[in-house]
Each structure stands twice: as structure tokens, then as C-alpha cells.
Design a protein around this motif. Structure first.
Motif, PDB file in Angstrom:
ATOM      1  N   HIS A 163       9.980   3.714  -2.872  1.00 52.45           N
ATOM      2  CA  HIS A 163       8.830   4.607  -2.677  1.00 52.45           C
ATOM      3  C   HIS A 163       9.230   5.757  -1.762  1.00 52.45           C
ATOM      4  O   HIS A 163      10.185   5.661  -0.986  1.00 52.45           O
ATOM      5  N   ASP A 165       6.973   8.798   0.534  1.00 53.15           N
ATOM      6  CA  ASP A 165       5.780   9.547   0.922  1.00 53.15           C
ATOM      7  C   ASP A 165       6.185  10.996   1.170  1.00 53.15           C
ATOM      8  O   ASP A 165       6.979  11.282   2.070  1.00 53.15           O
ATOM      9  N   HIS A 194       4.549   9.165  -3.748  1.00 50.93           N
ATOM     10  CA  HIS A 194       3.273   9.214  -3.029  1.00 50.93           C
ATOM     11  C   HIS A 194       2.909  10.683  -2.769  1.00 50.93           C
ATOM     12  O   HIS A 194       3.397  11.306  -1.832  1.00 50.93           O
ATOM     13  N   TRP A 381      -2.930  -0.619  -3.700  1.00 50.48           N
ATOM     14  CA  TRP A 381      -2.591  -1.463  -2.556  1.00 50.48           C
ATOM     15  C   TRP A 381      -3.587  -2.621  -2.468  1.00 50.48           C
ATOM     16  O   TRP A 381      -4.642  -2.594  -3.097  1.00 50.48           O
ATOM     17  N   TRP A 398       0.899  -5.314   0.530  1.00 50.54           N
ATOM     18  CA  TRP A 398       1.619  -4.713   1.660  1.00 50.54           C
ATOM     19  C   TRP A 398       1.224  -5.311   3.001  1.00 50.54           C
ATOM     20  O   TRP A 398       2.008  -5.319   3.934  1.00 50.54           O
ATOM     21  N   THR A 417       5.410  -6.091  -1.534  1.00 51.55           N
ATOM     22  CA  THR A 417       5.927  -5.006  -0.695  1.00 51.55           C
ATOM     23  C   THR A 417       5.456  -5.161   0.743  1.00 51.55           C
ATOM     24  O   THR A 417       4.915  -4.226   1.341  1.00 51.55           O
ATOM     25  N   TYR A 423       9.212  -2.347   4.772  1.00 50.51           N
ATOM     26  CA  TYR A 423       8.786  -1.034   5.258  1.00 50.51           C
ATOM     27  C   TYR A 423       9.949  -0.384   6.001  1.00 50.51           C
ATOM     28  O   TYR A 423      10.246  -0.726   7.145  1.00 50.51           O
ATOM     29  N   GLN A 469       9.094  -3.798  -4.004  1.00 49.10           N
ATOM     30  CA  GLN A 469       9.307  -2.378  -3.719  1.00 49.10           C
ATOM     31  C   GLN A 469       9.440  -2.172  -2.221  1.00 49.10           C
ATOM     32  O   GLN A 469       8.711  -2.784  -1.435  1.00 49.10           O
ATOM     33  N   ASN A 471       9.044   0.568   0.855  1.00 46.10           N
ATOM     34  CA  ASN A 471       8.215   1.754   1.096  1.00 46.10           C
ATOM     35  C   ASN A 471       8.769   2.606   2.239  1.00 46.10           C
ATOM     36  O   ASN A 471       9.265   2.085   3.240  1.00 46.10           O
ATOM     37  N   TRP A 473       7.487   5.651   4.527  1.00 53.68           N
ATOM     38  CA  TRP A 473       6.427   6.529   5.025  1.00 53.68           C
ATOM     39  C   TRP A 473       7.026   7.509   6.022  1.00 53.68           C
ATOM     40  O   TRP A 473       7.786   7.122   6.908  1.00 53.68           O
TER      41      TRP A 473
END
Length: 537
Positions: A163, A165, A194, A381, A398, A417, A423, A469, A471, A473
Motif C-alpha cells: 500500500h 498513502d 490510497h 477497513w 488492520w 493487515t 504497518y 498487505q 501499509n 502511511w
């Protein structure tokens, strides 16, 4: 006799070490049988294509031509094996994304059922070559040898995602393409893009031009840690035109990567409300694109005008993206404004909804019905579980694994995730020695230890776990250089968790292979973190 046994024992140990040193493949294949000898790639080597997979053969051919200064062409499909070649062969018995790779001193054969499987075979083949094969441009003085082996390989999970963001900090198209290259190299098959946030709307919607004219630019950005109260006073923006989106989708298709777009709702909507304030619950309020991190209380109001707007937006998104899944977020939606809104309270009474959580479920169900009518599947989510799960929804779990476990028990598809293990915005080493991050602590070893199939599920329920997955951010990732630093090499560990059988995984072996793999990343000009080297000691 004892002497012979001793010699054979020494040979076996030596060969095991040779195999370990030669086959530094990430993610580790399902089955690898080491062989004696090497196949040498030279100016006489030809690539024999397959009529159905011309692009895959051409990709490999172009890479070898560029690095060696050759001008070879792919040889047409042949029903016979061609000595001295790298040859593609179609085999219907191999799983959809699987491949076989047979390297002898005389020939290399990549067998697969599909072009995607053949593509993954090429990724493995490239990792068997010297790491210089990943350099950009001609390489002088390299011996292009491939250690002989037989590999049978296929992924453990069908969904293997990474992913990014771009709402908090924007990434240019050039970097998105590089990110997709790295996704493909590690045999991920999904890029979760995202695209909208409180802090910025990043995709052109032709019916609503203000989304990018106003919603893509915040007047300033928070400096330092959340709560610092300090701002840089500089406008920040960026968005992708629909032509750029098409360009990225076409690029990803060549790398067998599916892009899943995310349009956030009903929360994380402040940038959209800055452009179209009539979509909020307080229609007299002047909204601005959010300048700090965290969750905004400004959310979409579930009026008919809002649903019309979102359906129009999603129509343009669906027309752009061929992905089966359309991600609608659904997370972190504060209910404060809904609680004080007369319209929302009246709507709840009219629809027989007992609380605001059920109002969110009403919102999500309407969007799900629309997406389904377009022949697509909605994904969100795990907050979309609150108030009752929409019937066709796939859940991304998540907030731990609880949401995924609950969804799987209800026979809903799940992508695992959890923030605890996947994360990649969390610190990866001692925060005192690391760039500023959002918090948390997630080492390479902890990422690698993750098991996506919860013990609480039966064997039948585990079938609803489609995959996992990681992620990314970007609140504290102002540059693409910093994104790379936070993602790699932890994403390498994620790739092995997603692809390789749990029985094949060993962290010590993984880190040994990673030492060679980071040379590849270095040749690809990836700014990877080196903290795992200290971690291993």
C-alpha cells in the motif's frame, strides 16, 4: 569405505554451503533442488519466446541486451527445446501464478500455465544472475552465469499487497512506477493506491474539478511530532490527472500488478468538503484542507446529494481502474456531527437504525450496492463491520486480527493487515537513531514472524483469508527517499510471508539471503534501511 564416506560427507556439506550461497532468492521458492554447474549467458544465448507471452520474453531480452550492449531479438516459439537458450514453455498443469525453472549447463527452461507465472519465473531467474543485472545501463566485465537448479514454485496466497498513502505526502508518477517495479520484483501482485485523505485529494475527477483545484492543496503542514502546534507556512499539493492514472495502470499491467484505488468515505473527507462544503453536515461551515495529522471530525453527511456525488466519483474511478476491488476506506469515522445533525437523527428513525454505527453501515451498504451494480467488489477497513457487515464486502483487518477473524467466521473474504506486524510507518530500530516516525516499533524479525492464518479459525474458515498487505502511511515521510527507507527491507519480509510456505521460512536463512538481495536494491538505487544488519548481530 570410511574414507569414501568422509569424502562424500565433506562434499555434501560443501555443496550445501554452495547452494546456500548461490540461491539468494526472495521470496524463497516453494521447492528448490540445487544442481552442479552453471549455465553461462553469452552473446550466443538466445531467448525463445512463447506465442502467448511475448511481452514476458521481451522484458527479459531487453534487460540482457541493455546490460550487455547486445541487439538480439526474441526467437519465435519452438515446440522443441533449443540448446543454449533461455526458453519459455507453456504447461497447463502448473498453478495459475506458479512456474517451474529448470537450469542446466545446456539450457534454461521457464515453464508456466500463464503469462503471470512466466513473469514470476523471470523474476526468480534475474535473482539467480549476478546482482549487477539490476543496474541501469551497460555493465562491463561481469560473468553472466546462472547456478544450475530445479525450482517448482507457486504463491501461498492469492492477494499479496503493498500500500502507499499519497494523501499526506504526494509521490510523483516516476516514483509510483519505481514502487510498482519493486512490488513486481518481490512477487507482490497488488498495489493499494490510497488516493484521498483529509490532508489532500489526489485524483482528478472531471465532473468535480474543485476536488483538485481546492482539495489537493493544504495551506501548510505540521512540523515535527503530532501536537507540536508548529506549521511550515508553505502551501503543499499535488494530484494525478486521469491521463497520468491511465499511464500508471498501463505500466502496472506490464508488471502483472493490479492497482486497487481507495476513495475514503464517510470519514477522512475534509479535503473533499473543502471543495464541496454542501456535502457536510454543517453546510454553513467553511472547510479547509486539513493541515495536521490525525482524524478530522468533518465527515460526509448521508444526504442523497452526497450519495449522488460519491456515485459520480466512483463511476469515474471505476471507468479508469480495471481492478476487481474498489476500496472505500470506511475507517476512523467520528460520529460527533451525525449525533448533533437533525437530518442524521431523522434518517436513523426513518430507517430504523438504533445508533450511529448502524448509520455508518447504512452508508456503506448503499455504496456497496452501487459498486456491485458496476460489476465490482467493495473492500474496506475493518470498521465496516460495525453496525452489520455489508453482504458483498471484503474486509481489511488492520486493528489487530479480530475484525478478520469475525469476518471469516461470517464467510466474508479477508485481507490481513494488522498494525502490529504490517504497518511500515512504525519505527524499525531505536527511535533515538531513526528519523521521526509516527510511533510503534516493528523490527524486520517481527514482520517476518507474522502468520496470516489465525489459530482461532477452522481449516474451512481459513480459506476466506485471501492474503495480506503491508501499509505505508506517509505523515512523516516527506520524500520518496524516506518512503524507501521505511519500506525496505521490511517489505522483503512481507513478500516471503505472503508467497512462501510457512514450512520454508527461516529468519536466519532469510537474513543471509537478504545480504545479497540488498545489493540488488542498491543497484536499483533504493534507499533501504541498514538497521537489520545490527539487529542480526
Amino acid at each position: 569405505m570410511k574414507k569414501l564416506i568422509f569424502i562424500l560427507s565433506i562434499w555434501t556439506i560443501s555443496f550445501g554451503i554452495f547452494a546456500q550461497n548461490q540461491y539468494n532468492i526472495i521470496p524463497v521458492p516453494q521447492k528448490l533442488e540445487a544442481q552442479i554447474g552453471v549455465f553461462t549467458v553469452n552473446d550466443k544465448t538466445v531467448i525463445v519466446g512463447n506465442a502467448a507471452w511475448g511481452d514476458v520474453a521481451e522484458l527479459l531480452n531487453t534487460q540482457l541486451n541493455t546490460l550487455n550492449g547486445w541487439n538480439k531479438k526474441v526467437v519465435a516459439d519452438s515446440k522443441k527445446l533449443v540448446k543454449g537458450s533461455i526458453q519459455f514453455v507453456q504447461d497447463g498443469s502448473i498453478p495459475e501464478e506458479g512456474y517451474k525453472l529448470d537450469v542446466s549447463t545446456k539450457q534454461v527452461v521457464i515453464s508456466a500455465k500463464t503469462a503471470k507465472g512466466a513473469f514470476y519465473g523471470v523474476q526468480t531467474l534475474l535473482q539467480l544472475l549476478p546482482t549487477d543485472v539490476f543496474k541501469d545501463g551497460k555493465v562491463e566485465g561481469v560473468k553472466w552465469s546462472i547456478p544450475c537448479c530445479k525450482i517448482e514454485d507457486a504463491p501461498r496466497y492469492s492477494y499479496r499487497g503493498l500500500h502507499l498513502d499519497v494523501g499526506r505526502h504526494f509521490s510523483p508518477v516516476s516514483f509510483i512506477k519505481k514502487y510498482i517495479d519493486l512490488i513486481a520484483l518481490h512477487k507482490f501482485n497488488t498495489f493499494h493506491w490510497h488516493l484521498t485523505e483529509d490532508q489532500g485529494w489526489r485524483i482528478e475527477i472531471k465532473k468535480y474539478p474543485k476536488l483538485t483545484e481546492i482539495g489537493s492543496v493544504r495551506k501548510e503542514t505540521l512540523v515535527g511530532k503530532y501536537g507540536s502546534g508548529k506549521y511550515d507556512g508553505k502551501p503543499y499539493g499535488g494530484f494525478y490527472t486521469q491521463e497520468e492514472v491511465k499511464e500508471v495502470i498501463a505500466y502496472a499491467k506490464k508488471k502483472y500488478v493490479t492497482i486497487v484505488p481507495e476513495i475514503e468515505m464517510p470519514g477522512h473527507a475534509q479535503a473533499a468538503l473543502a471543495a464541496y462544503p454542501e456535502l457536510g453536515c454543517n453546510q454553513d461551515k467553511i472547510y479547509q484542507v486539513h493541515t495536521t495529522w490525525g482524524v478530522s471530525n468533518d465527515v460526509f453527511c448521508p444526504r442523497e446529494e452526497t450519495f449522488t456525488f460519491l456515485e459520480n466519483v466512483l463511476t469515474e474511478v471505476i471507468d479508469l481502474f480495471p481492478s476487481q476491488y474498489i476500496h472505500i476506506g470506511g475507517d476512523e469515522c467520528p460520529k460527533d456531527q451525525w449525533k448533533t445533525s437533525r437530518f442524521c437523527q431523522d434518517l436513523m428513525k426513518k430507517e430504523g437504525l438504533k445508533d450511529e454505527h448502524e448509520l455508518q453501515s447504512y452508508f456503506i451498504r448503499r455504496i456497496d450496492k452501487f459498486i456491485t451494480s458496476k460489476g465490482r467488489k467493495m473492500i474496506g477497513w475493518d470498521e465496516i463491520l460495525e453496525g452489520g457487515l455489508s453482504p458483498n464486502a471484503t474486509v481489511m483487518s488492520w486493528r489487530g486480527e479480530e475484525g478478520g477473524i469475525l469476518a471469516a467466521k461470517q464467510n466474508h473474504d479477508v485481507i490481513m493487515t494488522p498494525g502490529s506486524h504490517l504497518y511500515l510507518d512504525h519505527y524499525q530500530a531505536d527511535p533515538k537513531t531513526e528519523p521521526l516516525a509516527i510511533g510503534g516499533f516493528l523490527t524486520l524479525e517481527k514482520v517476518y514472524s507474522y502468520e496470516p492464518a489465525p489459530k482461532e479459525l477452522t481449516a474451512e474458515q481459513k480459506k476466506f483469508i485471501l492474503g495480506l498487505q503491508a501499509n505505508v502511511w506517509t505523515e512523516y515521510m516527506q520524500t520518496t527517499n524516506q518512503i524507501e527507507y521505511m519500506v525496505f527491507p521490511r517489505a522483503c519480509a512481507v513478500s516471503e510471508v505472503a508467497w512462501s510456505p510457512s514450512s520454508s521460512r527461516n529468519f536466519g536463512d532469510f537474513t543471509n539471503r537478504l545480504k545479497t538481495h540488498i545489493e540488488r536494491l542498491g543497484n536499483l538505487k533504493v534507499n533501504y534501511a541498514k538497521s537489520f544488519l545490527a539487529e542480526k548481530k
